[in-house]
Design a protein around this motif. Sequence first.
Motif, PDB file in Angstrom:
ATOM      1  N   UNK A  71       1.237  -1.141  -0.210  1.00 32.32           N
ATOM      2  CA  UNK A  71       0.061  -0.174  -0.416  1.00 32.32           C
ATOM      3  C   UNK A  71       0.623   1.284   0.087  1.00 32.32           C
ATOM      4  N   UNK A  72       0.898   2.146  -0.264  1.00 32.33           N
ATOM      5  CA  UNK A  72       1.371   3.459  -0.640  1.00 32.33           C
ATOM      6  C   UNK A  72       0.797   4.242  -1.059  1.00 32.33           C
ATOM      7  N   UNK A  73       0.748   5.455  -0.587  1.00 34.51           N
ATOM      8  CA  UNK A  73       0.221   7.173  -0.362  1.00 34.51           C
ATOM      9  C   UNK A  73       1.361   8.214  -0.935  1.00 34.51           C
ATOM     10  N   UNK A  74       1.041   8.942  -2.456  1.00 32.63           N
ATOM     11  CA  UNK A  74       2.270   9.339  -2.591  1.00 32.63           C
ATOM     12  C   UNK A  74       1.450  10.970  -2.822  1.00 32.63           C
ATOM     13  N   UNK A  75       2.506  12.271  -2.624  1.00 38.32           N
ATOM     14  CA  UNK A  75       2.288  13.532  -2.345  1.00 38.32           C
ATOM     15  C   UNK A  75       2.835  13.876  -3.980  1.00 38.32           C
ATOM     16  N   UNK A  76       1.667  14.112  -4.517  1.00 35.21           N
ATOM     17  CA  UNK A  76       1.931  14.390  -6.105  1.00 35.21           C
ATOM     18  C   UNK A  76       2.021  16.508  -6.172  1.00 35.21           C
ATOM     19  N   UNK A  77       2.564  16.476  -7.242  1.00 40.72           N
ATOM     20  CA  UNK A  77       2.399  18.112  -7.598  1.00 40.72           C
ATOM     21  C   UNK A  77       2.936  19.177  -6.710  1.00 40.72           C
ATOM     22  N   UNK A  78       3.953  19.044  -6.272  1.00 42.08           N
ATOM     23  CA  UNK A  78       5.684  18.189  -6.644  1.00 42.08           C
ATOM     24  C   UNK A  78       5.839  17.218  -5.246  1.00 42.08           C
ATOM     25  N   UNK A  79       6.115  16.316  -5.374  1.00 44.44           N
ATOM     26  CA  UNK A  79       6.712  15.724  -4.997  1.00 44.44           C
ATOM     27  C   UNK A  79       7.828  15.980  -4.724  1.00 44.44           C
ATOM     28  N   UNK A  80       8.577  15.286  -2.707  1.00 44.89           N
ATOM     29  CA  UNK A  80      10.015  15.972  -2.790  1.00 44.89           C
ATOM     30  C   UNK A  80      10.942  15.498  -2.833  1.00 44.89           C
ATOM     31  N   UNK A  81      10.804  13.824  -3.149  1.00 44.31           N
ATOM     32  CA  UNK A  81      11.756  13.217  -4.337  1.00 44.31           C
ATOM     33  C   UNK A  81      11.907  12.860  -5.614  1.00 44.31           C
ATOM     34  N   UNK A  82      10.714  13.412  -6.350  1.00 38.61           N
ATOM     35  CA  UNK A  82      10.932  13.868  -7.427  1.00 38.61           C
ATOM     36  C   UNK A  82       9.748  14.836  -7.744  1.00 38.61           C
ATOM     37  N   UNK A  83      10.517  16.129  -7.704  1.00 36.37           N
ATOM     38  CA  UNK A  83       9.588  17.416  -7.674  1.00 36.37           C
ATOM     39  C   UNK A  83       8.845  18.536  -9.156  1.00 36.37           C
ATOM     40  N   UNK A  84      10.373  17.313 -10.588  1.00 36.98           N
ATOM     41  CA  UNK A  84       9.727  17.776 -11.151  1.00 36.98           C
ATOM     42  C   UNK A  84       9.362  16.778 -11.986  1.00 36.98           C
ATOM     43  N   UNK A  85       9.011  15.549 -11.496  1.00 40.93           N
ATOM     44  CA  UNK A  85       8.303  14.709 -12.231  1.00 40.93           C
ATOM     45  C   UNK A  85       6.014  14.779 -12.103  1.00 40.93           C
TER      46      UNK A  85
END
Length: 161
Positions: free
Chosen positions: A142-156
């Motif tokens: 199970x995963x919850x991922x922050x988006x727009x931006x993400x700390x690990x992948x800020x340009x994604x």
Amino acid sequence: MHYHGYLWTGSKKRFDEEALRRPPHPDPPPAPAGDDDTAGKRLVERYREVRTEFPVVDLPPLETARWLTKPGRLARGTWDEPKEAAEWLGEQLAAYAPRFDSEEDRDTTRLAILVRSAAERLGWGGDVSHGFYLERPSFLSLALVCCSPNRALPDQDCPLR
């Protein structure tokens, strides 16, 4: 900022296919030295397989933020508030808890702590990832991922845009 939820269940053997759970190196391996270089040929073939499969395979990536590089169809939900995303996590934990292999993992107090912790972590921009053994040999991720931006992948970019 918003949050995406991801759920994967499957065989532990499939989950352990780590090559398909990590992005391929940006540089391909060197070409085989000659017709007798079977190891080199296998390496190049494996690289091609991973390069093709990683972006689309539903296996949980080793780095939680890499879910954002996968197709948007793999997201099980999207929320604007950390609490809402954490509630989804709680619902999944409650649904799967009877199948958890470990009695300790089924403890409702422990599960409530995981949900509360998830809301806090998402609130400051962190991602959340949990894994549980189910009836052998199955595994739940199970995963919850922050988006727009993400700390690990800020340009994604967001996978749903």
